[in-house]
Design an enzyme around this catalytic site. Sequence first.
Site, mmCIF file in Angstrom:
data_model
loop_
_atom_site.group_PDB
_atom_site.id
_atom_site.type_symbol
_atom_site.label_atom_id
_atom_site.label_comp_id
_atom_site.label_asym_id
_atom_site.label_seq_id
_atom_site.Cartn_x
_atom_site.Cartn_y
_atom_site.Cartn_z
ATOM 1 N N GLY A 9 0.836 -1.210 0.072
ATOM 2 C CA GLY A 9 0.016 0.065 -0.136
ATOM 3 C C GLY A 9 1.061 1.398 -0.120
ATOM 4 O O GLY A 9 1.835 1.045 -0.440
ATOM 5 N N GLY A 12 3.976 0.736 2.406
ATOM 6 C CA GLY A 12 4.943 -0.204 1.906
ATOM 7 C C GLY A 12 5.625 0.233 0.859
ATOM 8 O O GLY A 12 6.870 0.122 0.802
ATOM 9 N N LYS A 178 0.768 8.783 18.886
ATOM 10 C CA LYS A 178 0.089 8.667 17.602
ATOM 11 C C LYS A 178 -1.312 8.232 17.511
ATOM 12 O O LYS A 178 -2.241 8.723 16.783
ATOM 13 C CB LYS A 178 1.212 7.882 16.553
ATOM 14 C CG LYS A 178 0.531 8.019 15.171
ATOM 15 C CD LYS A 178 1.239 6.938 14.116
ATOM 16 C CE LYS A 178 0.752 7.244 12.827
ATOM 17 N NZ LYS A 178 1.397 6.307 11.470
ATOM 18 N N GLU A 257 -9.226 0.467 9.988
ATOM 19 C CA GLU A 257 -8.645 0.316 11.033
ATOM 20 C C GLU A 257 -9.460 0.735 12.333
ATOM 21 O O GLU A 257 -8.729 1.043 13.376
ATOM 22 C CB GLU A 257 -7.147 0.829 11.093
ATOM 23 C CG GLU A 257 -6.241 -0.074 9.937
ATOM 24 C CD GLU A 257 -4.857 0.489 9.844
ATOM 25 O OE1 GLU A 257 -4.029 -0.509 10.002
ATOM 26 O OE2 GLU A 257 -4.771 1.751 9.504
#
Length: 291
Positions: A9, A12, A178, A257
């Site tokens: 993605g 990556g 984060k 996510e």
Amino acid sequence: MKIGIVGAGAVGLLFGFYLGKHAEVTMYTRTSTQADSIQERGIVCYTSGKAKATAVKAKVLGEELPADEFLLVATKQYHITDLIPLLSECESKRIIFVQNGMGHLNAMQTIQKSIAVAIVEHGAKKVSGNEVEHTGQGVTKFGVVQGDSMDFTSFLACFPPTFTVLEEPDWKQVMQHKLIVNACINPLTALYRVSNGALIYNAYFYQTMRQLFTEVIQLLDVQESEFHWKRVCEVCVQTASNRSSMLTDVTSNRPTEIDAILGYLLQLPKAHEVKAPLVSFLHKSIKGLEM
């Protein structure tokens, strides 16, 4: 040195582009179409309108067990559980995880190998199967979860000076910082279908984000709230024109996510004591959009 990257993605591809300048990189993709594209054309990265390419190898994940010296896992968090058997059986002894949220921490620590995490603060947008746009320059914070920091010295040496990597002894705190940013920005942008900057410049969205932030830090039992709030606002301004990864997933009809971010918060011990109606509402809302 051989480095494998599982997941092609935006993140990556970004790592593959930069690491491929100083190491032999193999991208492990879901489809043969993407693997062929990367194998033939390399990874093309656009920065400030200029395109550069790095030659790397590419294979379809699952055709053979990776045997690279280092394996960087850049898939979405919800794929981690399914990858555990492959990561445990492969010959790679050093594995680095690059995911949003913190819902995968327990799963990755079941692997009996040297394990590290990388917390990415760059902006990246996937353009095609072998192309990525580096939309925002940042840093990558690196922490060793299992094993010795010396296990990863040669891996860190592969990054060029333009791709800053900082070693962090308290990696869990960095991930938590984060998580606060992701929890406050990603679900709201996905629900409202707006870019990050709208959460600052729209007064109503801003008020909602502030309320969400208050619930998030209470669930995490975090101090120095104004420091964290300032950081959330800074990210919104710095990435004003960016679309969050969660917004991109929702509009592309892909899973998000959300479980690794808000779902993780709702499972913390504090969730039994702290009222967090907005966190719960947003978690259910994004889950509903995934259906």
